[in-house]
Motif scaffolding. Structure first.
Motif, PDB file in Angstrom:
ATOM      1  N   ILE A   1       8.901  -6.817   0.729  1.00  8.03           N
ATOM      2  CA  ILE A   1       8.850  -6.323  -0.628  1.00  8.03           C
ATOM      3  C   ILE A   1      10.253  -6.020  -1.104  1.00  8.03           C
ATOM      4  O   ILE A   1      11.166  -5.811  -0.309  1.00  8.03           O
ATOM      5  N   THR A   2      10.390  -5.993  -2.406  1.00 13.46           N
ATOM      6  CA  THR A   2      11.666  -5.621  -3.021  1.00 13.46           C
ATOM      7  C   THR A   2      11.407  -4.496  -4.014  1.00 13.46           C
ATOM      8  O   THR A   2      10.255  -4.218  -4.381  1.00 13.46           O
ATOM      9  N   ARG A   3      12.460  -3.892  -4.485  1.00 18.16           N
ATOM     10  CA  ARG A   3      12.312  -2.833  -5.485  1.00 18.16           C
ATOM     11  C   ARG A   3      11.662  -3.384  -6.753  1.00 18.16           C
ATOM     12  O   ARG A   3      10.862  -2.706  -7.393  1.00 18.16           O
ATOM     13  N   ASP A   4      12.008  -4.618  -7.112  1.00 14.17           N
ATOM     14  CA  ASP A   4      11.403  -5.234  -8.293  1.00 14.17           C
ATOM     15  C   ASP A   4       9.908  -5.444  -8.104  1.00 14.17           C
ATOM     16  O   ASP A   4       9.125  -5.255  -9.039  1.00 14.17           O
ATOM     17  N   ASP A   5       9.497  -5.864  -6.889  1.00 12.44           N
ATOM     18  CA  ASP A   5       8.064  -6.028  -6.607  1.00 12.44           C
ATOM     19  C   ASP A   5       7.332  -4.708  -6.817  1.00 12.44           C
ATOM     20  O   ASP A   5       6.262  -4.669  -7.413  1.00 12.44           O
ATOM     21  N   LEU A   6       7.911  -3.640  -6.321  1.00  8.48           N
ATOM     22  CA  LEU A   6       7.269  -2.327  -6.406  1.00  8.48           C
ATOM     23  C   LEU A   6       7.202  -1.831  -7.841  1.00  8.48           C
ATOM     24  O   LEU A   6       6.217  -1.209  -8.234  1.00  8.48           O
ATOM     25  N   ALA A   7       8.217  -2.121  -8.620  1.00  7.79           N
ATOM     26  CA  ALA A   7       8.247  -1.669 -10.010  1.00  7.79           C
ATOM     27  C   ALA A   7       7.122  -2.312 -10.820  1.00  7.79           C
ATOM     28  O   ALA A   7       6.663  -1.739 -11.804  1.00  7.79           O
ATOM     29  N   LYS A   8       6.661  -3.479 -10.395  1.00 11.04           N
ATOM     30  CA  LYS A   8       5.600  -4.202 -11.104  1.00 11.04           C
ATOM     31  C   LYS A   8       4.197  -3.759 -10.694  1.00 11.04           C
ATOM     32  O   LYS A   8       3.227  -4.089 -11.359  1.00 11.04           O
TER      33      LYS A   8
ATOM     34  N   LYS B   1       0.338   3.436  -4.361  1.00  8.27           N
ATOM     35  CA  LYS B   1      -0.185   4.417  -3.410  1.00  8.27           C
ATOM     36  C   LYS B   1      -0.915   3.728  -2.263  1.00  8.27           C
ATOM     37  O   LYS B   1      -0.782   4.115  -1.103  1.00  8.27           O
ATOM     38  N   SER B   2      -1.671   2.688  -2.567  1.00 12.27           N
ATOM     39  CA  SER B   2      -2.389   1.940  -1.537  1.00 12.27           C
ATOM     40  C   SER B   2      -1.413   1.276  -0.573  1.00 12.27           C
ATOM     41  O   SER B   2      -1.606   1.312   0.644  1.00 12.27           O
ATOM     42  N   LEU B   3      -0.378   0.695  -1.113  1.00 12.41           N
ATOM     43  CA  LEU B   3       0.634   0.040  -0.279  1.00 12.41           C
ATOM     44  C   LEU B   3       1.312   1.053   0.639  1.00 12.41           C
ATOM     45  O   LEU B   3       1.547   0.778   1.821  1.00 12.41           O
ATOM     46  N   PHE B   4       1.603   2.229   0.105  1.00 11.57           N
ATOM     47  CA  PHE B   4       2.211   3.278   0.920  1.00 11.57           C
ATOM     48  C   PHE B   4       1.288   3.648   2.079  1.00 11.57           C
ATOM     49  O   PHE B   4       1.720   3.737   3.228  1.00 11.57           O
ATOM     50  N   ASN B   5       0.012   3.836   1.776  1.00 18.03           N
ATOM     51  CA  ASN B   5      -0.949   4.192   2.817  1.00 18.03           C
ATOM     52  C   ASN B   5      -1.074   3.100   3.873  1.00 18.03           C
ATOM     53  O   ASN B   5      -1.181   3.391   5.066  1.00 18.03           O
ATOM     54  N   GLN B   6      -1.047   1.846   3.452  1.00 19.43           N
ATOM     55  CA  GLN B   6      -1.098   0.740   4.412  1.00 19.43           C
ATOM     56  C   GLN B   6       0.124   0.749   5.323  1.00 19.43           C
ATOM     57  O   GLN B   6       0.012   0.525   6.534  1.00 19.43           O
ATOM     58  N   ALA B   7       1.290   0.998   4.746  1.00 19.91           N
ATOM     59  CA  ALA B   7       2.521   1.012   5.542  1.00 19.91           C
ATOM     60  C   ALA B   7       2.514   2.168   6.538  1.00 19.91           C
ATOM     61  O   ALA B   7       2.954   2.022   7.676  1.00 19.91           O
TER      62      ALA B   7
ATOM     63  N   VAL C   1       8.778  -1.625   8.714  1.00 21.86           N
ATOM     64  CA  VAL C   1       7.845  -0.676   8.112  1.00 21.86           C
ATOM     65  C   VAL C   1       8.610   0.528   7.573  1.00 21.86           C
ATOM     66  O   VAL C   1       8.324   1.010   6.476  1.00 21.86           O
ATOM     67  N   SER C   2       9.593   1.003   8.308  1.00 18.54           N
ATOM     68  CA  SER C   2      10.387   2.146   7.854  1.00 18.54           C
ATOM     69  C   SER C   2      11.101   1.825   6.549  1.00 18.54           C
ATOM     70  O   SER C   2      11.136   2.650   5.634  1.00 18.54           O
ATOM     71  N   PHE C   3      11.652   0.618   6.461  1.00 21.42           N
ATOM     72  CA  PHE C   3      12.344   0.202   5.238  1.00 21.42           C
ATOM     73  C   PHE C   3      11.347   0.105   4.080  1.00 21.42           C
ATOM     74  O   PHE C   3      11.617   0.563   2.973  1.00 21.42           O
ATOM     75  N   ALA C   4      10.175  -0.471   4.344  1.00 19.42           N
ATOM     76  CA  ALA C   4       9.143  -0.596   3.315  1.00 19.42           C
ATOM     77  C   ALA C   4       8.724   0.790   2.826  1.00 19.42           C
ATOM     78  O   ALA C   4       8.579   1.007   1.621  1.00 19.42           O
ATOM     79  N   LEU C   5       8.520   1.711   3.748  1.00 20.98           N
ATOM     80  CA  LEU C   5       8.139   3.076   3.363  1.00 20.98           C
ATOM     81  C   LEU C   5       9.195   3.719   2.479  1.00 20.98           C
ATOM     82  O   LEU C   5       8.876   4.390   1.502  1.00 20.98           O
TER      83      LEU C   5
ATOM     84  N   ARG D   1       2.509  11.727  -7.194  1.00 26.76           N
ATOM     85  CA  ARG D   1       2.270  12.492  -5.964  1.00 26.76           C
ATOM     86  C   ARG D   1       1.285  11.721  -5.128  1.00 26.76           C
ATOM     87  O   ARG D   1       0.355  11.119  -5.634  1.00 26.76           O
ATOM     88  N   LEU D   2       1.457  11.754  -3.829  1.00 25.23           N
ATOM     89  CA  LEU D   2       0.529  11.090  -2.920  1.00 25.23           C
ATOM     90  C   LEU D   2      -0.636  11.985  -2.595  1.00 25.23           C
ATOM     91  O   LEU D   2      -0.608  13.137  -2.642  1.00 25.23           O
TER      92      LEU D   2
END
Length: 56
Positions: free
Chosen positions: A4-11, A18-24, A38-42, A55-56
């Motif tokens: 993932i990239t910052r641009d991917d996350l912004a979209k 939140k779902s992606l965070f929980n998966q990671a 995984v650490s970088f993705a988080l 907020r999570l």
């Protein structure tokens, strides 16, 4: 696993982010490299959540 990239996350919607965070968080890395990815993705996801003021 996570490419993932910052641009991917912004979209992403708030719910997707939140779902992606929980998966990671739940990923169980079997090797040091996977853990680093995984650490970088988080970190990227957490930064985007903070930027949005969510907020999570």
């Amino acid at each position: 696993m996570f490419h993932i990239t910052r641009d991917d996350l912004a979209k992403k919607s708030d719910a997707q982010l939140k779902s992606l965070f929980n998966q990671a968080v739940q990923a169980k890395p079997s090797a040091r490299r996977a853990f680093a990815q995984v650490s970088f993705a988080l970190r990227l996801i957490r930064d985007e959540i903070a930027r949005r003021g969510l907020r999570l």
